[in-house]
Design a protein around this motif. Structure first.
Motif, mmCIF file in Angstrom:
data_model
loop_
_atom_site.group_PDB
_atom_site.id
_atom_site.type_symbol
_atom_site.label_atom_id
_atom_site.label_comp_id
_atom_site.label_asym_id
_atom_site.label_seq_id
_atom_site.Cartn_x
_atom_site.Cartn_y
_atom_site.Cartn_z
ATOM 1 N N GLY A 106 3.753 20.245 43.410
ATOM 2 C CA GLY A 106 2.991 20.436 42.177
ATOM 3 C C GLY A 106 3.844 20.084 40.972
ATOM 4 N N ALA A 108 3.739 20.443 36.834
ATOM 5 C CA ALA A 108 3.074 20.871 35.603
ATOM 6 C C ALA A 108 3.434 19.900 34.486
ATOM 7 C CB ALA A 108 3.520 22.278 35.240
ATOM 8 N N TYR A 139 -0.768 17.050 39.953
ATOM 9 C CA TYR A 139 -0.548 17.424 38.559
ATOM 10 C C TYR A 139 -1.567 18.493 38.202
ATOM 11 C CZ TYR A 139 2.052 13.053 38.441
ATOM 12 O OH TYR A 139 2.938 12.060 38.699
ATOM 13 N N GLY A 140 -1.187 19.437 37.387
ATOM 14 C CA GLY A 140 -2.170 20.458 37.056
ATOM 15 C C GLY A 140 -1.640 21.415 36.023
ATOM 16 N N LEU A 145 -0.530 26.082 38.962
ATOM 17 C CA LEU A 145 0.436 25.582 39.945
ATOM 18 C C LEU A 145 1.403 26.689 40.348
ATOM 19 C CD1 LEU A 145 1.138 22.011 38.568
ATOM 20 C CD2 LEU A 145 -0.355 22.706 40.439
ATOM 21 N N LYS A 148 -0.407 28.669 42.811
ATOM 22 C CA LYS A 148 -0.534 27.937 44.076
ATOM 23 C C LYS A 148 0.776 27.977 44.850
ATOM 24 C CE LYS A 148 -4.458 27.154 44.533
ATOM 25 N NZ LYS A 148 -5.275 27.192 45.718
ATOM 26 N N LEU A 154 1.537 24.944 47.842
ATOM 27 C CA LEU A 154 2.477 23.895 47.461
ATOM 28 C C LEU A 154 3.829 24.200 48.086
ATOM 29 C CD1 LEU A 154 1.548 23.742 43.683
ATOM 30 C CD2 LEU A 154 0.799 22.176 45.473
ATOM 31 N N VAL A 157 7.316 23.241 43.533
ATOM 32 C CA VAL A 157 6.602 23.069 42.279
ATOM 33 C C VAL A 157 7.598 22.817 41.160
ATOM 34 C CG1 VAL A 157 6.531 25.546 41.833
ATOM 35 C CG2 VAL A 157 4.864 24.060 40.746
ATOM 36 N N ASN A 159 7.948 23.251 37.403
ATOM 37 C CA ASN A 159 7.223 23.983 36.376
ATOM 38 C C ASN A 159 8.131 24.218 35.169
ATOM 39 O OD1 ASN A 159 5.039 25.359 35.233
ATOM 40 N ND2 ASN A 159 4.465 26.193 37.224
ATOM 41 N N LEU D 116 -6.268 23.080 45.999
ATOM 42 C CA LEU D 116 -6.358 22.002 45.012
ATOM 43 C C LEU D 116 -6.860 20.759 45.702
ATOM 44 C CD1 LEU D 116 -3.009 22.779 43.265
ATOM 45 C CD2 LEU D 116 -5.156 22.526 42.063
ATOM 46 N N GLY D 197 -6.388 20.283 37.593
ATOM 47 C CA GLY D 197 -5.781 20.230 38.912
ATOM 48 C C GLY D 197 -6.069 18.999 39.744
ATOM 49 N N SER D 199 -5.060 14.666 40.140
ATOM 50 C CA SER D 199 -4.014 13.745 39.734
ATOM 51 C C SER D 199 -4.553 12.350 39.433
ATOM 52 C CB SER D 199 -2.962 13.658 40.818
ATOM 53 O OG SER D 199 -2.474 14.960 41.051
#
Ligand SMILES: Nc1ncnc2c1ncn2[C@@H]1O[C@H](COP(=O)(O)OP(=O)(O)OP(=O)(O)O)[C@@H](O)[C@H]1O
Ligand SMILES: Nc1ncnc2c1ncn2[C@@H]1O[C@H](COP(=O)(O)OP(=O)(O)OP(=O)(O)O)[C@@H](O)[C@H]1O
Ligand SMILES: [Mg+2]
Ligand SMILES: [Mg+2]
Lengths: 303, 252, 237, 252, 237
Positions: A106, A108, A139-140, A145, A148, A154, A157, A159, D116, D197, D199
Motif C-alpha cells: 500500500g 499513501a 494507492y489509497g 491503508l 488495511k 497489505l 505499507v 505511510n 481493496l 483506494g 490505483s
C-alpha cells in the motif's frame, strides 16, 4: 501584531506545534498573531492557499518547486524532516528492500509521493528492482491503508510518519525509511520533507509577519523537543496516549530540522536531480532542476 | 387500513434495522464495524461537547440553502427545456457537460475564483446539483399530457395559472423524486465541500475522524444527519406528498 | 360568421404513410346561429373543431371565427377535467379574471352537479364529468360554442334537460354554436342547419337548413326533419 | 422542422460553449482557469502517453458495471415499494437511511470489509446509487395509472406482460431521469472510490493532478469523460428515448 | 347464472361524507342470455360492473359469475387502450397465450379498423378507439361480456353494424352478456331483459323481459318495446 493565518489539518502534526505556540504565547512574543484555520484534508489547505484564504500552509519542497516552475511564487521554510517509511508487521519475513518483490504494497499519498519516489530510486539503484512495476501496488487514503495493514490485507505499507508512529506502537517495524533512501542517494544529512509554504509576494509585503512566524515556530520546536509535560498537555489534540503518544513524540523530535537551511537546500537540490532522473518531467514538473527560490531567500541572510 | 399509524411503522422498521446492525456487529472488529452502543457513546460525547450541534447546524444550513437554490433554478431550466424542443436541442450538450463535471473540479474552481467562503461553497454545491434537477424535471415536462395544455390554451389560462394548475401538478412525482434524491445528493456534495475548504460542518468532522479511523464517531455524525432527514421525511415530505396527491384515488 | 375552408389536413403517421383526414372541407355558420356537424366516425369532425380552436396549425386552408377572437366555450369529446382540481375549481379556472367570483350554484344545480362541487374528477361518473365539462363551457359566457358530442353517456331525461340548458345559454347572448353529434334527432331538435360530412377524408356532403322555429319542434316535427335528412343523405341512419 | 439535424445542433451548441469558455479564460490566471488550447495540449499529452485510454477505460468499466447493478436492483426495489403501500411504509426509513449515508462511509466500510478490490469498489458505488434509483422509480410507480392496471387484471395479463406492457412504459420518463442523473452520480462516486483506494482510473488521475494543482490536466480528464457521455447521450440515450416515446404525438 | 347482490357500496370522498353509490341492488342474468342495464347518469351502473370485474372489493354483498371464473370481455366506459401499444398489440396482449397467434384481419375488417392495425391509440378518433376496445373484448372469446355503453361516439350506421357483430359474437359460443346503455332502442333491439335502475343509490326499479325473438325485432317491434318500457317506467325517456 501582524496577523498570520495558517491552514492546518485539524488533527495533523502542524496543529500540535501551533497549539503549543499559541499556548506558550510565542507568536505574540515574535510580533505575530497566529490564527489557526483548521481543515479536514490536505487538499483543502492547498486550495485555501491558492484562494488566498490563508497565508501559510505546510507542504513539501517538491510541490513548491513544481508550482514555481509553472509560474507560482510559493516558497518554502523547513518544518520537519520526518518522512514516510515502509512498515511491515514485526513478525514479517520481509527484511530488506530486496524482499519486496511481488508483494501487495500500500502506498499513501499517491504515485508522486516523495518518500515513495526516493525508495523506488534506491530499490532500482541497489537491487535493480522496479517497486511500482513488480509489486501489486495499491494507492489509497492514508488512514484506510493503515487500517488495511493492521488487518493484514497489505504485506507492507508506505505511510506518512504519524500514521507510522501509530503503527509502530501497534506492532509494526520500519522496513526502510525515506530518509535512508535520501542518504543513500546522496543527501549529506536529514533533508526537510515538509515546510511552511507561503507566497513570496506575501512575505515581501509583510516581512515582519513572515519572519516573526518562523521565529515563533523555532521557539515552539525548542519547547517541544525539551518538554515532556507539553506533550502530555497536547495528548487530547494528538488523540493518542501511552505508547502511541511516546512514539509520536519521539518521531516528531527526530524530525526537527537541525541544520542550517542552506545545507538543507543543497541536499534538496541533489535529491531533486535524482528524482528528475528517476521519473522525468512527469514527476518533478517542467524544470529539471529545483526551481530557484524554492527555499525562502529570506532565510539566507543570517536568519 | 392502518393508515393512521405511520409513525408506529417507522419505529418498528427502525428497530428492525437497529437489530440487524447489532447482530452484524457482534462478530465484527469493533474498530471497523462498531455496535450501536459504541456509536451512541460517540454521539453523546459529541453532543455533550456541543460539537455535534455546531457542525450539524452548519451543514444543515448549507444543505438547506443549496437545496432551495438548486431546486428553483434547476426546475425552471428543466421545465423550460422539457417543454421547448428547440431550447432542449440547443442546450442538451450543456446539460450533459455540467451533469458530468466532477464535483471536485467545480468545488475547487469555485473556491479558487470566489474564495473560501460560504457563497462559493453553497454555489458550488448548487451548480453540482442543478443539472440533476434539470434532467429529472425535463423528463417530467417531456411527458406532460398535451390535452391539458390544450385546455389551458383554449380557455386562455394566464401563465401563472398554466404553471400552477396545469404543469406543476403533473410534475409532482418528479419534484418528489428530485427533492428526495436532491437533498441526499446535496448533502453528499456538502460533505466534499466541507472537506475541501470549510472549517466546520459534518463533512469536516467526518474527515477528521477518518484520519483517525474512528468509525464510531464517523457513524455518529452520519446517523445524526440521517436522523434529521428522517424527521424531514416524516414531518414534511410525507405530509406534503399526501397533500399533493390527495386527488388520486386513495390506496393508489 | 364562422368560416371553415380547409383544403387539406394530413396527420403524420408513425411508421406509415401520412393519413389524409380532411380534404376540401368548406362551410360557414352565420353569426348567432346553431349548426350541427354529423358524419361517420373518423371522418374528421374532431379534427375540424381542433383546427377552429387553434390546436392544429399544420393544415392547408384558413378559418375565420365570428368576431375575430371570441371567447370559446368548448366541450371536448372526453370531459378533460384537471384531475387535481375539484369540479368547482375546474370551472372557475376557465373563467376570465373578471368573472372569477361569480356565483355558480344555479348552473351546478341545473346540471345536477350540486353536492359534487368539491369532488375531484376521479370520483365522478362519466356522465357527471361530462356535465362538469359543460358547466365549464357554459360558465365562460362564450361568444362561440364548440361542442364535440356533449350529451353522450347521459340518460335521455338528463340529456333532454341539458339540451334545454344549452339553448338557454346560446340564446342569452349572441352566440354562434357548432356541435358535433351522431344523434340526428338531437341535431334536428337544436340546429338551424345540419352539415353532413362524407367518409374520410371529410368534406361536406350537403347542408340541411331547418326552417321550423325551435319553439315548435315537437317530437313529431323532429321526426319529420329526421326523415327528410335521412332521405336526402342515404346511409346516414 | 429541423428534426433531422440534431447532430448539427449539438455541434453548434458545443462550439458556443467552447467560445464562452475561451472568452472567460482570456482574462483569468491560466494556472487556475486554463484556456481551451492548454487543456487540449494536456489532453493530447495524456492521450499520447496512453494514460488517458488506460485510466478512462478503467473508469468507464467501473461506471458501466455499477450502473447496471444500481439500475436493475434499484428499480426492482423502487417499483415494488411504489406499488405496495405496506412495503413502502415498512422500508421507507431504510431508504432514507441508505439515501443519506455519506459516500465516504459506504466506500470506506466496503474497502475495509471486502478488501481493496474491484468488487468492493463497484459494490460501494452501487450501494450509493441504488437508493437514488429507488426513490425516483418509487415516485414513478406511485403515480402509475390505475386504469391500466385494472385492464391488465381483467384480461389476466401475465406478470411479465404486466411489467413489460403496462408498468415499464409508464415509468419511461422516470427511467430516463434515473439513468441520466444515475450515470452522472455514479461517475462522481467512482471518482471518490478511485481516490480512496484504487490505483487507476480518472478519479485517481484527477486527484494526482489536483495535488500538483494542474487544472489543465484535471479538465482534460474531466472533459474526456464528458465527451464519452455526450456520445452515449447522442448515440444511445436519445435514440432510445425516441424509440420509447414514439407513441407520443410528435413534437410533444 | 350471473348473480348480483350488493347490499351497499360506499365510496370514501375526499374531505366530505362518504358517498353511497349502491344500496340493495339485486338481480340475476341466466346463463347464455343478454341483459341490458339502464338508469340515470351516476346511479351506480359502472360501479356495479366494476364490482363484477373484481375491481372494487370493498362492498357489502356478494356476486356470482357464470361458470365460476369465466373469461371476461370488457368494454370500459372509455376505450382504455394502452397508448404505447398499437391497436393490434392492444388486442393481442389481451388474448390468452394459446390464442395469441390467431388471425385478426376479419375482426378488424368488420369493425372498420383495417388500415389502423399499426396505429397508436393517440392517433385514433374516439370512435375508432372504441372499436379497438370492442375488438379486444370480442377477440378473447369471452364467457361473459360486460359492456359499458359500447356504442356511443359512433355514427348510427356503424353502431348498427357493430350491434350485429356483438350478437354474432354472443351467439357463437355460450356467452352471458350484461351491457350498460342509455339508448333504450339499443336495449330493446339486443336484450333478453332490460334491468332498470333507480336514481342513486342504485337499486333495481324493475325488470322488463322481452319475449319477441331477436330475428323478428323489426324497427316497429323495437318501437313497441320501447313504448312499453317507457310506459312501465315513467321518466325513463
Ligand atoms: N394525432 C393524430 N395522428 C394521426 N392520425 C390522427 C390523429 N388524430 C386523428 N387522426 C385520424 O384522423 C381521422 C379523423 O379523426 P377525427 O378525430 O377528426 O375523427 P372524428 O370525425 O372526430 O371521429 P369520431 O366520430 O370517431 O370521433 C381519423 O382517421 C383518425 O384516426
Ligand atoms: N372513486 C370514487 N370515489 C367517490 N365516488 C365515486 C367514485 N366512483 C364513482 N363515484 C360516485 O359513485 C356514483 C356512481 O358512479 P358510477 O360511475 O357507478 O355511475 P354510473 O351509473 O356509471 O353513471 P354514468 O352513467 O354517468 O356513467 C357517482 O355519484 C359517482 O360520483
Ligand atoms: Mg371525434
Ligand atoms: Mg358509468
Amino acid at each position: 501584531l501582524e496577523p498570520v493565518r495558517v491552514g492546518v489539518l485539524k488533527f495533523g502534526t502542524v496543529n500540535w506545534e501551533l497549539d503549543a505556540m499559541k499556548n506558550a504565547g510565542f507568536d505574540h512574543a515574535a510580533g505575530v498573531d497566529v490564527e489557526i484555520v483548521p481543515f479536514a484534508g490536505e487538499d483543502a489547505s492547498n486550495v485555501a492557499l491558492q484562494a488566498g484564504t490563508v497565508d501559510v500552509i505546510v507542504s513539501d519542497w517538491l510541490w513548491v518547486s513544481r508550482l514555481r516552475a509553472d509560474g507560482a511564487d510559493f516558497t518554502f521554510v523547513p518544518y520537519s524532516s520526518s518522512v514516510g517509511a515502509i512498515m511491515v508487521p514485526q513478525g514479517s519475513a520481509l527484511r530488506t528492500l530486496a524482499d519486496l518483490r511481488g508483494r501487495k504494497l500500500g502506498v499513501a499519498g499517491g504515485p508522486l509521493d516523495k518518500s515513495w519516489l526516493l525508495i523506488q530510486g534506491l530499490a532500482r539503484r541497489d537491487h535493480g528492482l522496479d517497486l511500482a512495476a513488480e509489486n501489486d501496488v495499491v494507492y489509497g487514503a492514508a488512514p484506510l491503508l493503515a487500517e488495511k495493514a493492521r488487518q493484514g490485507e497489505l504485506e507492507a505499507v508506505l505511510n506518512f510518519w504519524h500514521h507510522n508512529a501509530r503503527l509502530e506502537a501497534n506492532g509494526f517495524r520500519t522496513l526502510v525509511g525515506a530518509e535512508d533512501a535520501a542518504a543513500a542517494l546522496g543527501a549529506s544529512g536529514p533533508v526537510s520533507a515538509l515546510g511552511y509554504v507561503f507566497s513570496e509576494k506575501w512575505a515581501q509585503a509583510r516581512p515582519l509577519a513572515a519572519r516573526g512566524f518562523v521565529q515563533a515556530s523555532r521557539a515552539t520546536k525548542a519547547l517541544l523537543s525539551s518538554s515532556d509535560a507539553e506533550w502530555e498537555r497536547l495528548a487530547p489534540l494528538v488523540r493518542a496516549d501511552g505508547a502511541e503518544l511516546l512514539a509520536l513524540r519521539d518521531r516528531y523530535r527526530d524530525g526537527i530540522p537541525a541544520r542550517p537551511a542552506a545545507e538543507d537546500e543543497a541536499d534538496a537540490a541533489r535529491l531533486h536531480a535524482v528524482l528528475a532522473e528517476l521519473g522525468g518531467e512527469k514527476l518533478v514538473g517542467r524544470s529539471p532542476v529545483m526551481a530557484p527560490g524554492t527555499y525562502w531567500p529570506g532565510l539566507a541572510d543570517g536568519f | 387500513m392502518t393508515r393512521g399509524l405511520p409513525l408506529l411503522w417507522s419505529v418498528v422498521s427502525l428497530l428492525g434495522l437497529l437489530g440487524l446492525w447489532w447482530v452484524l456487529a457482534l462478530g465484527a472488529d469493533p474498530r471497523v464495524f462498531p455496535a450501536p452502543p459504541a456509536v451512541l457513546e460517540a454521539l453523546l460525547r459529541e453532543a455533550a461537547s456541543g460539537d455535534l450541534a455546531r457542525h450539524l447546524g452548519a451543514t444543515l444550513a448549507r444543505v438547506a440553502a443549496a437545496f432551495v437554490l438548486a431546486l428553483t433554478i434547476g426546475s425552471a431550466i428543466g421545465i423550460a427545456l422539457g417543454m421547448n424542443h428547440g431550447l432542449d436541442r440547443l442546450f442538451d450538450p450543456w446539460v450533459v457537460l455540467f451533469l458530468n463535471l466532477p464535483a471536485l473540479v467545480v468545488i475547487v474552481l469555485a473556491y479558487v475564483w470566489f474564495g473560501l467562503n460560504e457563497v462559493a461553497a453553497i454555489g458550488a454545491v448548487a451548480v453540482n446539483k442543478i443539472p440533476n434537477v434539470v434532467v429529472t424535471l425535463r423528463e417530467g415536462a417531456r411527458a406532460l399530457d398535451r390535452s391539458y395544455a390544450e385546455l389551458a390554451r383554449v380557455y386562455r389560462f394566464s401563465f401563472a395559472s398554466r404553471m400552477r394548475d396545469v404543469v406543476l401538478p403533473q410534475l409532482q412525482p418528479f419534484f418528489a423524486a428530485a427533492s428526495r434524491s436532491g437533498i441526499a445528493l446535496i448533502w453528499k456534495i456538502v460533505l466534499v465541500v466541507e472537506l475541501l475548504g470549510r472549517s466546520n460542518g459534518v463533512g469536516f468532522q467526518i474527515h477528521l475522524h477518518f484520519q483517525l479511523f474512528d468509525v464510531a464517531t464517523i457513524l455518529a455524525y452520519a446517523l445524526a444527519f440521517v436522523a434529521v432527514m428522517l424527521l424531514v421525511e416524516t414531518l414534511l415530505l410525507r405530509p406534503y406528498d399526501r397533500y399533493a396527491t390527495r386527488w388520486r384515488a386513495p390506496h393508489a | 360568421m364562422l368560416e371553415v375552408d380547409i383544403a387539406s389536413k394530413t396527420y403524420p403517421a408513425v411508421g406509415g404513410p401520412p393519413l389524409l383526414a380532411i380534404e376540401g372541407l368548406r362551410f360557414s355558420v352565420p353569426d348567432g346561429t346553431f349548426a350541427c356537424l354529423v358524419g361517420p366516425s373518423g371522418c374528421g369532425k374532431t379534427t375540424c373543431l381542433r383546427i377552429l380552436l387553434g390546436l392544429e396549425r399544420d393544415f392547408d386552408g384558413r378559418t375565420v371565427l365570428p368576431g375575430g377572437n371570441p371567447r370559446i366555450g368548448v366541450a371536448f369529446q372526453e370531459p378533460r377535467l384537471l384531475p387535481w382540481r375539484t369540479v368547482e375549481e375546474n370551472v372557475r379556472l376557465a373563467l376570465p379574471k373578471a368573472m372569477r367570483a361569480r356565483p355558480l350554484h344555479d348552473l351546478f344545480a341545473r346540471l345536477g352537479l350540486d353536492g359534487f362541487e368539491n369532488f375531484y374528477p376521479g370520483a365522478l361518473s362519466l356522465g357527471l364529468a361530462r356535465r362538469a365539462a359543460l358547466a365549464r363551457a357554459f360558465a365562460v359566457e362564450p361568444g362561440l360554442l364548440l361542442l364535440d358530442e356533449p350529451f353522450v353517456s347521459l340518460d335521455e331525461a338528463t340529456a333532454q334537460d341539458l339540451r334545454a340548458l344549452l339553448l338557454d345559454v346560446w340564446q342569452a347572448r349572441p352566440t354562434t354554436a357548432l356541435m358535433v353529434t351522431h344523434n340526428l334527432r338531437e341535431a334536428a331538435q337544436l340546429a338551424d342547419r345540419i352539415i353532413v360530412l362524407s367518409q374520410r377524408p371529410g368534406q361536406v356532403r350537403g347542408e340541411h337548413l331547418i326552417a321550423v322555429d325551435r319553439t315548435r319542434r315537437t317530437p313529431e316535427a323532429v321526426n319529420a326533419i329526421c326523415a327528410e335528412v335521412s332521405a336526402r343523405f342515404p346511409g346516414l341512419l
